[in-house]
Enzyme design. Structure first.
Site, PDB file in Angstrom:
ATOM      1  N   GLY A  39       0.765  -1.243   0.000  1.00 23.93           N
ATOM      2  CA  GLY A  39       0.000   0.000   0.000  1.00 23.93           C
ATOM      3  C   GLY A  39       0.792   1.286   0.000  1.00 23.93           C
ATOM      4  O   GLY A  39       0.310   2.319  -0.471  1.00 23.93           O
ATOM      5  N   ASP A  98       0.408   3.196   4.259  1.00 23.04           N
ATOM      6  CA  ASP A  98      -0.660   3.960   3.611  1.00 23.04           C
ATOM      7  C   ASP A  98      -1.714   4.395   4.614  1.00 23.04           C
ATOM      8  O   ASP A  98      -2.091   5.558   4.668  1.00 23.04           O
ATOM      9  CB  ASP A  98      -1.277   3.136   2.463  1.00 23.04           C
ATOM     10  CG  ASP A  98      -1.723   1.734   2.886  1.00 23.04           C
ATOM     11  OD1 ASP A  98      -1.471   1.326   4.041  1.00 23.04           O
ATOM     12  OD2 ASP A  98      -2.321   1.037   2.052  1.00 23.04           O
ATOM     13  N   ASP A 101      -5.250   1.817  10.758  1.00 20.73           N
ATOM     14  CA  ASP A 101      -6.665   1.520  10.996  1.00 20.73           C
ATOM     15  C   ASP A 101      -6.781   0.942  12.409  1.00 20.73           C
ATOM     16  O   ASP A 101      -6.812   1.704  13.379  1.00 20.73           O
ATOM     17  CB  ASP A 101      -7.099   0.544   9.890  1.00 20.73           C
ATOM     18  CG  ASP A 101      -8.565   0.212   9.870  1.00 20.73           C
ATOM     19  OD1 ASP A 101      -9.383   1.107  10.088  1.00 20.73           O
ATOM     20  OD2 ASP A 101      -8.906  -0.962   9.627  1.00 20.73           O
ATOM     21  N   LYS A 129      -7.289   6.465  10.605  1.00 22.48           N
ATOM     22  CA  LYS A 129      -8.698   6.284  11.000  1.00 22.48           C
ATOM     23  C   LYS A 129      -8.724   6.039  12.505  1.00 22.48           C
ATOM     24  O   LYS A 129      -8.842   4.893  12.961  1.00 22.48           O
ATOM     25  CB  LYS A 129      -9.293   5.067  10.274  1.00 22.48           C
ATOM     26  CG  LYS A 129      -9.373   5.196   8.771  1.00 22.48           C
ATOM     27  CD  LYS A 129     -10.305   4.114   8.233  1.00 22.48           C
ATOM     28  CE  LYS A 129      -9.682   3.334   7.134  1.00 22.48           C
ATOM     29  NZ  LYS A 129     -10.524   2.185   6.715  1.00 22.48           N
ATOM     30  N   ASP A 157      -5.578  -0.260  -2.183  1.00 23.31           N
ATOM     31  CA  ASP A 157      -6.478  -1.096  -2.996  1.00 23.31           C
ATOM     32  C   ASP A 157      -7.761  -1.482  -2.287  1.00 23.31           C
ATOM     33  O   ASP A 157      -7.863  -1.456  -1.062  1.00 23.31           O
ATOM     34  CB  ASP A 157      -5.769  -2.389  -3.388  1.00 23.31           C
ATOM     35  CG  ASP A 157      -5.704  -3.375  -2.216  1.00 23.31           C
ATOM     36  OD1 ASP A 157      -5.241  -2.966  -1.139  1.00 23.31           O
ATOM     37  OD2 ASP A 157      -6.149  -4.528  -2.377  1.00 23.31           O
ATOM     38  N   ARG A 163      -5.281   0.735  -7.086  1.00 20.72           N
ATOM     39  CA  ARG A 163      -4.001   1.247  -6.583  1.00 20.72           C
ATOM     40  C   ARG A 163      -3.437   2.349  -7.477  1.00 20.72           C
ATOM     41  O   ARG A 163      -2.695   3.213  -7.025  1.00 20.72           O
ATOM     42  CB  ARG A 163      -2.952   0.129  -6.513  1.00 20.72           C
ATOM     43  CG  ARG A 163      -3.190  -0.913  -5.444  1.00 20.72           C
ATOM     44  CD  ARG A 163      -1.933  -1.776  -5.258  1.00 20.72           C
ATOM     45  NE  ARG A 163      -2.225  -3.019  -4.579  1.00 20.72           N
ATOM     46  CZ  ARG A 163      -2.303  -3.175  -3.260  1.00 20.72           C
ATOM     47  NH1 ARG A 163      -2.110  -2.144  -2.465  1.00 20.72           N
ATOM     48  NH2 ARG A 163      -2.564  -4.352  -2.725  1.00 20.72           N
TER      49      ARG A 163
END
Ligand code: IMP
Ligand code: MG
Length: 172
Positions: A39, A98, A101, A129, A157, A163
């Site tokens: 990512g 990337d 989370d 996030k 992705d 991507r």
């Protein structure tokens, strides 16, 4: 599936340059960027080029991790795919992903790098996030903070699609 544009190329480029300045404030000329695959590949490519005009000269390494689980959710069971790069011992490391989370990926990668002798680790995520965090880990440098939405583009992705998009978007 439709992609809704969230941050266009100019907005992403501007934040990457801001992050490069923050990196330059806290790292010496010589340090190591460790990107998490897949990512972070576009983010790392743009970030290191933004570091050059600021006088920084990082080494660049990548680590590939896999997480078992559904396509949208990290299971928290992370595994290393391949080897840890040589030459982490005694280095200051900027760990780049990337998205942060649940935080399990950063937590796993941090302990891996510490076990391999990293002297200092600063985490950097293009997207954070925070409402989803489970692991006790901080993203030290963050490009964009978003609510619980699914992000694609700029290296990120959904089921190996999107991507290549030059902007950040959401799918639902
Ligand atoms: P964490 O371990 O839950 O923090 O998840 C981090 C990893 O999950 C990232 O490296 C991404 O690969 C993936 N991920 C988390 N959220 C998203 C998303 O919104 N879109 C695509 N991948 C995501
Ligand atoms: Mg990932």
């Amino acid at each position: 599936m439709a992609v809704r544009r969230l941050f266009d190329e100019a907005a992403v480029g501007g934040r990457v340059r801001d992050l490069a300045r923050e990196v330059a404030e806290t790292f010496p000329k010589e340090f190591t960027v460790v990107g998490l695959l897949k990512g972070s590949f576009i983010f790392v490519a743009d970030l290191v080029r933004a570091l050059h005009p600021l006088g920084l000269a990082p080494r660049v390494e990548f680590v590939r991790l896999s997480s078992y689980g559904g396509e949208r959710e990290s299971s928290g069971e992370i595994q290393l795919v391949g080897d840890v790069p040589a030459g982490i011992d005694g280095r200051q490391v900027l760990l780049v992903d990337d998205i942060v989370d649940t935080g399990h990926t950063f937590a796993f990668a941090k302990s891996l790098l510490l076990e391999n002798g990293a002297e200092r680790i600063v985490t950097c995520a293009l997207v954070d996030k925070p409402s989803r965090r489970q692991a006790d880990v901080t993203a030290d440098l963050v490009g964009f903070t978003v609510p619980d939405v699914f992000i694609v583009g700029y290296g990120i992705d959904y089921a190996e699609q999107y991507r290549h998009l030059p902007y950040l978007g959401t799918v639902d």
